[in-house]
Motif scaffolding. Structure first.
Motif, short mmCIF file in Angstrom:
data_model
loop_
_atom_site.label_atom_id
_atom_site.label_comp_id
_atom_site.label_asym_id
_atom_site.label_seq_id
_atom_site.Cartn_x
_atom_site.Cartn_y
_atom_site.Cartn_z
N ALA A 198 0.87 -1.31 0.07
CA ALA A 198 -0.09 0.12 -0.06
C ALA A 198 0.81 1.45 -0.03
O ALA A 198 0.58 2.32 0.62
N GLY A 199 1.91 1.27 -1.02
CA GLY A 199 2.78 2.31 -1.01
C GLY A 199 2.49 3.43 -1.80
O GLY A 199 1.28 3.36 -2.68
N GLY A 200 2.75 4.59 -2.05
CA GLY A 200 2.57 5.63 -2.83
C GLY A 200 2.31 7.11 -2.01
O GLY A 200 2.18 7.11 -0.75
N SER A 201 2.62 8.11 -2.65
CA SER A 201 2.61 9.45 -2.02
C SER A 201 1.05 9.72 -1.25
O SER A 201 1.00 10.34 -0.42
N SER A 202 0.01 9.22 -1.97
CA SER A 202 -1.46 9.35 -1.54
C SER A 202 -1.46 8.65 -0.15
O SER A 202 -2.40 9.10 0.38
N MET A 203 -0.89 7.52 0.07
CA MET A 203 -1.22 6.77 1.23
C MET A 203 -0.07 7.20 2.34
O MET A 203 -0.61 7.72 3.24
N ASP A 204 1.21 7.34 1.74
CA ASP A 204 2.23 7.75 3.11
C ASP A 204 1.94 9.36 3.31
O ASP A 204 2.04 9.64 4.53
N MET A 205 1.77 10.11 2.53
CA MET A 205 1.42 11.61 2.82
C MET A 205 -0.11 12.05 2.95
O MET A 205 -0.48 13.01 2.45
N THR A 206 -0.74 10.84 3.14
CA THR A 206 -2.24 11.15 3.67
C THR A 206 -2.63 12.35 4.59
O THR A 206 -3.73 12.76 4.65
N TYR A 207 -1.73 12.82 5.17
CA TYR A 207 -1.64 14.16 5.92
C TYR A 207 -2.22 15.04 5.26
O TYR A 207 -3.25 15.98 5.69
N ALA A 208 -2.15 15.36 3.91
CA ALA A 208 -2.30 16.49 3.33
C ALA A 208 -3.97 16.46 2.85
O ALA A 208 -4.86 17.43 3.21
N LEU A 209 -4.59 15.07 2.70
CA LEU A 209 -5.85 14.82 2.51
C LEU A 209 -6.59 15.24 4.01
O LEU A 209 -7.68 15.69 4.16
N SER A 210 -5.85 14.64 5.05
CA SER A 210 -6.53 14.83 6.35
C SER A 210 -6.56 16.35 6.74
O SER A 210 -7.64 16.73 7.37
N PHE A 211 -5.49 17.27 6.44
CA PHE A 211 -5.62 18.68 6.60
C PHE A 211 -6.96 19.14 5.98
O PHE A 211 -7.40 20.01 6.52
N THR A 212 -7.01 18.86 4.58
CA THR A 212 -8.22 19.26 3.97
C THR A 212 -9.74 19.00 4.40
O THR A 212 -10.44 19.83 4.51
N ARG A 213 -9.88 17.64 4.78
CA ARG A 213 -10.87 17.27 5.46
C ARG A 213 -11.48 17.63 6.69
O ARG A 213 -12.50 17.94 7.21
N PHE A 214 -10.17 17.94 7.50
CA PHE A 214 -10.41 18.94 8.79
C PHE A 214 -10.80 20.25 8.79
O PHE A 214 -11.54 20.51 9.36
N ALA A 215 -10.23 20.71 7.72
CA ALA A 215 -10.55 22.18 7.54
C ALA A 215 -12.06 22.51 6.99
O ALA A 215 -12.67 23.34 7.33
N VAL A 216 -12.35 21.49 6.05
CA VAL A 216 -14.05 21.47 5.65
C VAL A 216 -14.88 20.49 6.41
O VAL A 216 -15.88 19.91 5.82
N HIS A 217 -14.50 20.19 7.42
CA HIS A 217 -15.31 19.17 8.21
C HIS A 217 -16.73 19.24 8.13
O HIS A 217 -17.51 20.27 8.31
N TYR A 383 -7.14 7.78 -6.57
CA TYR A 383 -6.40 6.78 -7.21
C TYR A 383 -7.33 6.43 -8.46
O TYR A 383 -6.73 6.38 -9.56
N LYS A 384 -8.80 5.86 -8.28
CA LYS A 384 -9.36 5.72 -9.45
C LYS A 384 -9.63 7.02 -10.52
O LYS A 384 -9.35 6.84 -11.71
N ALA A 385 -9.61 8.08 -10.11
CA ALA A 385 -9.66 9.28 -10.88
C ALA A 385 -8.35 9.39 -11.83
O ALA A 385 -8.37 9.99 -12.74
N ALA A 386 -7.19 9.16 -10.89
CA ALA A 386 -5.87 9.18 -11.61
C ALA A 386 -5.59 8.14 -12.53
O ALA A 386 -4.42 8.03 -13.06
N GLY A 387 -6.44 7.19 -12.51
CA GLY A 387 -6.21 5.96 -13.50
C GLY A 387 -5.24 5.06 -12.92
O GLY A 387 -4.88 4.24 -13.57
N LEU A 388 -5.06 4.95 -11.49
CA LEU A 388 -4.34 4.16 -10.88
C LEU A 388 -5.24 3.06 -9.94
O LEU A 388 -6.26 3.62 -9.74
N PRO A 389 -4.49 1.97 -9.91
CA PRO A 389 -5.35 0.95 -8.95
C PRO A 389 -5.46 1.26 -7.44
O PRO A 389 -4.41 1.72 -6.84
N VAL A 390 -6.55 0.80 -7.02
CA VAL A 390 -6.72 1.16 -5.43
C VAL A 390 -5.82 0.27 -4.61
O VAL A 390 -5.51 -0.87 -5.23
#
Length: 401
Positions: A198-217, A383-390
């Motif tokens: 389960a490697g990849g920047s979206s996984m390991d650096m999931t903080y960036a998504l977390s910051f976002t969802r926290f801000a628009v909670h 991932y799906k929108a980027a054309g990469l497998p989940v």
């Protein structure tokens, strides 16, 4: 920059331990078992547990008994185990911290719950949303705590940031932009590049998504407008970098919030082989009707942070910081007194909330299982929108093999 921030956290916690006395451990303290001997352990759980009077460093496990023994001796655990299952078979252990590679989180979190242990599991919670659903349901069935370790959300600075946004003093949230990069980049051969784990920047650096969802909670993910990956040269299924544009719908009035998220595990240097972009700490900018609000170093604000608020009309900027107390912890009595301690790390605040939750008490802040599911659903959608497998489940990979 995550490894650099962790190194600074090690130093900060070491200095704090020298300056402040180690508390007497409660004879009824929760006995902690640590699954894996990962590099993150000292900052994320060991040093926080040392300063917590109600947490006892009981055991640590590795797939190599000698490695486990070395870690146990170094950090003063009572026991070492040559397998993860041996640790779970120990009836004395009450709580488990899991810092295995991403792809193994679900397996060992589920086994821990089945063994009757409460779980603090490193982020990302699981490999995919399906695993997250199953893990949350299992925790409910067993009446056990299973928490995703998004430590930054437990810090007083995060709560001040959210209070500033939620107050609507500066108007509605219109857009956000969150960034997390690694410069120098994550070296080849690191497990974070492995698709099966389960490697990849979206996984390991999931903080960036977390910051976002926290801000628009409270806002609903309406659409992935764009997701563009820069594939890893040695495995095109893995995202070296991901640039995504998300659209959230605010349930209060239906207005749309556009959110840019950029993650990069191999960020180019400012000057090649001379100057990496060491100043690019994980951060988020939020534009509202009346202001631009920027949370610098949202990931580890205990080291250093600021929240800048720039008034659109006047152009003036003011800065705010919060190292203890604040909107959530301010009136809370903790094991460090009212509001916690200014030298506590994000991980220490997280452990404070986790142990209180395990004891069945009300906590100032918590991340629900449903929130962790929503986080993983968003990653899958990107991932799906980027054309990469989940990211796959290890069990499904074993079946295919």
């Amino acid at each position: 920059m995550a490894l650099v921030l962790q190194a600074y956290t090690f130093a900060q916690q070491y200095v704090a331990s020298c300056l402040h006395p180690t508390p007497t451990k409660s004879p009824m303290g929760l006995k902690l078992g640590v699954i894996s001997t990962a590099q993150i352990n000292p900052a994320a759980i060991i040093h926080p547990a040392e300063t917590h009077p109600d947490v006892i460093l009981h055991g640590i496990a590795s797939r190599d008994i000698n490695v486990a023994k070395q870690a146990a001796q170094k950090y003063h655990f009572k026991k070492a185990y040559g397998s993860y299952q041996d640790l779970l078979d120990d009836p004395d252990i009450d709580i488990v911290y899991i810092s295995t590679p991403n792809g193994m989180h679900y397996e060992w979190a589920a086994k821990s719950l089945k063994a009757g242990k409460h779980v603090l599991c490193e982020k990302p919670f699981t490999s995919n949303a399906d695993e997250a659903h199953r893990l949350v349901e299992l925790a409910k069935e067993r009446n056990l705590v299973c928490e995703e370790a998004f430590h930054w959300q437990f810090h007083p600075a995060a709560h001040l940031f959210r209070e500033i946004l939620d107050s609507r003093k500066h108007g509605r949230v219109l857009r956000t932009s969150a960034v997390m990069t690694a410069s120098p980049g994550v070296p080849d051969g690191d497990i974070r590049w492995q698709y099966e784990l389960a490697g990849g920047s979206s996984m390991d650096m999931t903080y960036a998504l977390s910051f976002t969802r926290f801000a628009v909670h409270g806002s609903n993910l309406k659409e992935i407008q764009s997701a563009v990956a820069r594939p890893y040269a040695h495995d095109m299924r893995v995202d070296e970098a991901m640039h995504s544009l998300l659209l959230f719908e605010d349930p209060s009035d239906g207005h749309l919030i556009q959110s840019r998220i950029y993650t990069d595990m191999a960020r180019q240097w400012a000057i090649k082989k001379i100057l990496p972009r060491i100043w690019e700490l994980p951060s988020i900018e939020v534009e509202t009707d009346k202001a631009i609000i920027y949370f610098y170093n949202a990931m580890m604000p205990h080291l250093y942070h600021y929240i800048s608020i720039t008034d659109k009309m006047t152009g003036k900027t003011k800065y705010e910081k919060q190292y203890q107390g604040g909107p959530c912890w301010g009136e809370a009595w903790t094991t460090g007194g009212k509001g916690g301690k200014s030298y506590w790390s994000t991980y220490r605040y997280q452990l404070e909330a986790f142990t209180e939750k395990v004891r069945g008490k009300n906590v100032p802040y918590w991340i629900s299982g449903e929130e962790s599911i929503a986080q993983m659903e968003a990653i899958d959608a990107i991932y799906k929108a980027a054309g990469l497998p989940v990211r796959p489940s290890l069990a499904s990979l074993a079946t295919k093999a």
